[in-house]
Design an enzyme around this catalytic site. Structure first.
Site, mmCIF file in Angstrom:
data_model
loop_
_atom_site.group_PDB
_atom_site.id
_atom_site.type_symbol
_atom_site.label_atom_id
_atom_site.label_comp_id
_atom_site.label_asym_id
_atom_site.label_seq_id
_atom_site.Cartn_x
_atom_site.Cartn_y
_atom_site.Cartn_z
ATOM 1 C CG ASP A 8 -1.494 0.738 -2.620
ATOM 2 O OD1 ASP A 8 -0.460 1.414 -2.608
ATOM 3 O OD2 ASP A 8 -2.627 1.224 -2.821
ATOM 4 C CD GLU A 39 3.381 2.928 -4.047
ATOM 5 O OE1 GLU A 39 4.192 3.692 -4.588
ATOM 6 O OE2 GLU A 39 2.904 3.122 -2.913
ATOM 7 C CG ASN A 40 3.840 -0.858 -1.751
ATOM 8 O OD1 ASN A 40 4.901 -0.421 -1.343
ATOM 9 N ND2 ASN A 40 2.724 -0.130 -1.728
ATOM 10 C CG ASN A 67 5.097 6.849 -1.925
ATOM 11 O OD1 ASN A 67 4.063 6.220 -2.162
ATOM 12 N ND2 ASN A 67 5.766 6.694 -0.797
ATOM 13 C CG HIS A 68 7.047 2.905 -2.270
ATOM 14 N ND1 HIS A 68 7.980 3.602 -1.541
ATOM 15 C CD2 HIS A 68 6.052 2.555 -1.389
ATOM 16 C CE1 HIS A 68 7.589 3.671 -0.275
ATOM 17 N NE2 HIS A 68 6.428 3.054 -0.168
ATOM 18 C CG HIS A 148 -0.044 6.724 -4.598
ATOM 19 N ND1 HIS A 148 -0.459 5.413 -4.484
ATOM 20 C CD2 HIS A 148 1.090 6.813 -3.847
ATOM 21 C CE1 HIS A 148 0.379 4.744 -3.723
ATOM 22 N NE2 HIS A 148 1.326 5.578 -3.316
ATOM 23 C CG HIS A 173 0.140 6.472 -0.007
ATOM 24 N ND1 HIS A 173 1.397 5.959 -0.252
ATOM 25 C CD2 HIS A 173 0.262 7.267 1.098
ATOM 26 C CE1 HIS A 173 2.257 6.432 0.652
ATOM 27 N NE2 HIS A 173 1.590 7.219 1.471
ATOM 28 C CG HIS A 175 -1.157 -0.120 2.053
ATOM 29 N ND1 HIS A 175 -0.187 -1.106 2.089
ATOM 30 C CD2 HIS A 175 -0.802 0.682 1.031
ATOM 31 C CE1 HIS A 175 0.710 -0.892 1.152
ATOM 32 N NE2 HIS A 175 0.355 0.202 0.496
#
Length: 255
Positions: A8, A39-40, A67-68, A148, A173, A175
């Site tokens: 991530d 996603e981040n 999820n983001h 994830h 997810h 991290h």
């Protein structure tokens, strides 16, 4: 063949740091294909056209999310128009985008699958049932799965569930890079979490004082990307492109 999978990427600083190391990484490990969880990657969470383009321009073949995926309104224009951008395949029917893509390497193909877990996460279709449907439609033995998920147990279970059927099952997810990389069943590369690319001395990429106050006072806070120096987490998976069998998985940490 050699796969580079980057954990991530957090914020603009994570993107910039990864970009500064990408050329060196690809040369050092003789990389053939690169997958990045983005996603981040946008400043302030989620993914935007700008952060997506930066990841692609620096050398990503596929960008996965989680999820983001739709945290940012700007992301809406991305998912239907870009084959290289994935959101979890087990999102409900009718959600824009797709969760599987195939890279044509001539003469071999590599499929990348994005699946999300359900424990402590949003309610999506059961990933164990759904991944069977996904695999049934893939016509290459080279299958890379970004799972994830929050729970270590769910990730471990998915690794064993897919052993022998996928080239790699790589967790994202949380991290925090885990040290349990292995080859399951003599075929499938596995790690519970690939880790994070962003500020090392932070709480998952966020300024530590902000997160401490949230836990201490139980009041709403606005997360801010940490300005501390970055590091990079990832894995390199070596596999036979004829059989889809992974032969080695190596954790990568760069500062």
């Amino acid at each position: 063949m050699n796969l580079l999978f980057i954990g991530d990427v957090v914020g603009q600083s994570g993107c910039d740091f990864l970009e500064s190391r990408m050329y060196q990484l690809k040369r050092e490990y003789d990389i053939d294909v690169t997958v990045i969880n983005g996603e981040n990657s946008a400043q302030g969470n989620g993914i935007t056209p700008q952060s997506y383009r930066q990841l692609i321009n620096m050398g990503a073949d596929v960008v996965t999310t989680g999820n983001h995926s739709f945290r940012r309104r700007e992301a809406a224009e991305l998912y239907d128009d870009n084959e290289a951008l994935l959101r979890p395949a087990n999102y409900p029917d009718g959600v824009m985008g797709h969760g599987v893509t195939c890279i044509d390497m001539c003469p071999y193909k590599i499929a990348v699958v994005n699946i999300m877990g359900t424990m402590y996460m949003e309610a999506v279709e059961n990933p164990f049932n759904y991944v069977d449907k996904v695999l049934a439609d893939i016509d290459t033995p080279n299958i890379i799965v970004d799972f994830h998920a929050e729970a270590t147990s769910e990730k471990k279970a998915m690794g064993f569930y897919l052993q022998g059927r996928c080239t790699a099952v790589l967790g994202t997810h949380t991290h925090v890079q885990t040290s349990d990389e292995t080859i399951l069943g003599g075929h499938t590369a596995y790690i519970t979490d690939v880790g994070m690319t962003g500020a090392e001395l932070s709480v998952l990429g966020v300024e530590s004082d902000i997160v401490i106050n949230k836990f201490k006072y139980l009041t709403p806070v606005k997360f801010e990307e940490s300005k501390k120096p970055c590091f990079l987490n990832g894995v390199v998976v070596q596999f036979d492109e004829k059989s889809g069998k992974a032969t080695n998985i190596k954790r990568v940490i760069k500062r």
